[in-house]
Scaffold this active site. Structure first.
Site, mmCIF file in Angstrom:
data_model
loop_
_atom_site.group_PDB
_atom_site.id
_atom_site.type_symbol
_atom_site.label_atom_id
_atom_site.label_comp_id
_atom_site.label_asym_id
_atom_site.label_seq_id
_atom_site.Cartn_x
_atom_site.Cartn_y
_atom_site.Cartn_z
ATOM 1 N N ARG A 1 39.032 76.180 48.730
ATOM 2 C CA ARG A 1 38.454 75.666 47.486
ATOM 3 C C ARG A 1 38.625 76.711 46.388
ATOM 4 O O ARG A 1 38.233 77.858 46.535
ATOM 5 C CB ARG A 1 36.974 75.342 47.671
ATOM 6 C CG ARG A 1 36.312 74.822 46.392
ATOM 7 C CD ARG A 1 34.833 74.584 46.599
ATOM 8 N NE ARG A 1 34.603 73.473 47.515
ATOM 9 C CZ ARG A 1 33.504 73.349 48.263
ATOM 10 N NH1 ARG A 1 32.565 74.275 48.231
ATOM 11 N NH2 ARG A 1 33.364 72.308 49.056
ATOM 12 N N LYS B 1 23.297 77.146 47.821
ATOM 13 C CA LYS B 1 24.282 77.031 46.757
ATOM 14 C C LYS B 1 23.580 76.844 45.418
ATOM 15 O O LYS B 1 22.411 76.442 45.347
ATOM 16 C CB LYS B 1 25.227 75.866 47.024
ATOM 17 C CG LYS B 1 24.620 74.477 46.865
ATOM 18 C CD LYS B 1 25.700 73.416 47.055
ATOM 19 C CE LYS B 1 25.141 72.019 46.832
ATOM 20 N NZ LYS B 1 26.171 70.983 46.966
#
Length: 519
Positions: A71, A182
């Site tokens: 990513r 996150k």
């Protein structure tokens, strides 16, 4: 600032995951990556394989063992043609296993990569100004902004330098290395910058006649709870965003919940402290980081801002704020790319524009800076027959997560199912306006179903005595001046029955008209 967990008067025992993170930060693997790749991924311990590598943006995928996902971080969704070509060549080397997805954070994920390819790829990315650093797990994710920044006739402020400055600040030595969960950050720059699904969102706002940003905090989606961000009660100027973001993250890193992972997102910390105490703590952290003069420039603010409508899709041919130039917005079905298509997009950006492309949260791509006289030639390019500038009303804003082809959490194949359903419904009905649909494979809600006018979530349902693949249906998500999360309408429709159910919903709720039956 210390990253030890603090929650209440005493710190609770660390979970197994938190112990693994505390023992070794994934960022420290970068100098050893070539050595690890030579030894092979099978030699890695579980924590390194499934957790720590994500600090480098490298994801082990249990459903495709031996084939990894990478990513990227693309600040504000901006990517250059030469960068996209490197990514295309990487995907191409993976053969039938290779593909790429545009994500709902204006980002790109590469799939099907071998672990031994990672060290040379990261080095090549470094040379072109690309990075995958801290793009997964308990880290600040890709920072989003207005995809039309700098070219938007309705622009309030160009978000590109602000987003880039925040990212650069987080990458400094005192940046976050071990968050409890996150963390999503976004910067708005236009009247349609809906960003309240982020943990931290800066929305353009005025104070005493000056343009700056009001601060919104606590937005998130999860399997347990979904919330839109709420006003922090603080206004600040653009140059304060990087240090303020870092101060918020430092506080979260120190005080976030590390004992109960399902209660570790920022909103839970705000709930635990209360907004007044949380605001005071964050402002104090900012003052300690940036100094008294900077802290004195913060102002109390009621949270009103200049965002007043749902985001534009940006598709089609649109004149820019610069005379003589336009951008062409192309719809990428479900955000899925292959190597050939990526190379073609890079060529189009160079041939017709300035060599730059923009990615949107709706998983589409924009080619900016095209001279007005080149419109016809660009429209004649074969790729625009697949990536249509003016897609159908259902296709235009159809968003989807990865699904169970690559994700072990997903309960259904989202991208293929979603595309097939859109095509089937296009054969059945005509719509007077676009309808935004969001697909996600599981309750983790990566496809943001609560933001859709129609949200669909992978599930299981009983049909003819057997459990089959199904979808929960959510209705009513709004991203306008009065934002609202979609609410559950049906807890499980078998996928085989979904076309009929969706057709009826479109007719009853969205003004669709059934087409005459085809012979």
């Amino acid at each position: 600032m210390s990253s030890s967990p603090v929650s209440g008067d005493s710190a609770p025992a660390l979970s197994k995951l938190e112990l693994a993170k505390a023992e070794l930060c994934g960022l420290d693997l970068r100098p050893r990556l070539a050595e690890l790749a030579q030894e092979g991924w099978e030699s890695l311990d579980e924590a390194t394989l499934t957790v720590r590598l994500k600090w480098l943006g490298i994801f082990f995928r249990p459903v495709t063992p031996g084939r990894f996902m990478l990513r990227l971080r693309l600040a504000n969704g901006v990517v250059q043609a030469d960068q996209l070509e490197l990514l295309a060549e990487t995907v191409d080397r993976c053969g039938e296993h290779g593909s790429a997805d545009i994500t709902t954070r204006q980002n790109i994920q590469l799939r099907g990569l071998l672990f031994e390819d990672m060290p040379p790829l990261l080095e090549a990315m470094d040379r072109l100004g690309l990075t995958s650093r801290q793009s997964g797990h308990d880290n600040p994710r890709n920072i989003t902004g207005n995809p039309l920044a700098g070219i938007d006739p309705e622009e309030i402020v160009d978000t590109r330098p602000l987003v880039q400055a925040i990212q650069a600040r987080l990458f400094q030595p005192d940046g976050p290395r071990n968050l409890p969960r996150k963390f999503n950050v976004a910067v708005g720059g236009a009247p349609d910058s809906f960003l309240l699904h982020n943990d931290l969102a800066f929305l353009p706002a005025t104070h005493e006649g000056r343009l700056g940003f009001t601060v919104m905090v606590g937005g998130f989606f999860s399997a347990q709870r979904n919330e839109l961000a709420i006003p922090l009660g603080v206004w600040l100027e653009g140059d304060q965003l990087p240090d303020f973001t870092l101060a918020v993250l430092h506080h979260f890193e120190q005080c976030g919940n590390r004992a109960a992972r399902n209660k570790s997102r920022l909103m839970y910390l705000i709930d635990a402290l209360g907004m007044e105490a949380y605001r005071a703590a964050v402002v104090a952290a900012y003052g300690a980081l940036a100094g008294g003069d900077a802290a004195s420039r913060l102002a109390t603010h009621d949270g009103t801002h200049l965002v007043n409508r749902a985001p534009r899709d940006g598709l089609g041919w649109n004149p820019q704020r610069q005379d003589g130039l336009a951008w062409m917005g192309l719809h990428v079905p479900m955000g899925r790319l292959d190597a050939e298509t990526m190379l073609e997009l890079a060529r189009l950006a160079r041939t017709y524009g300035s060599g730059e492309l923009r990615l949107t949260e709706a998983q589409n791509v924009l080619i900016p800076n095209v001279p007005l006289e080149r419109e016809s030639a660009l429209r004649a390019e074969p790729l625009l027959q697949r990536f249509r500038p003016e897609p159908s009303a259902l296709q235009a804003e159809a968003v989807s997560c990865t699904g169970n082809a690559y994700c072990s959490f997903a309960l259904i194949p989202t991208k293929g199912t979603a595309q097939a359903l859109v095509e089937e419904l296009e054969r059945r009905v005509e719509l007077p306006h676009a309808v935004r649909t969001h697909w996600t494979g599981c309750p983790n809600a990566c496809g943001q179903p609560y933001m859709g006018q129609i949200g669909l979530m992978g599930a299981k349902a009983r049909k003819d005595g057997e459990m089959v693949e199904a979808a929960k249906i959510f209705l009513g998500g709004s991203m306008g001046a009065d934002p609202k999360l979609a609410e559950l309408h049906d807890k499980g429709v078998p996928l085989s029955e979904l076309p009929d159910v969706m057709e009826q919903l479109l007719v009853e709720r969205f003004g669709a008209r059934r087409k005459a039956a085809q012979p």
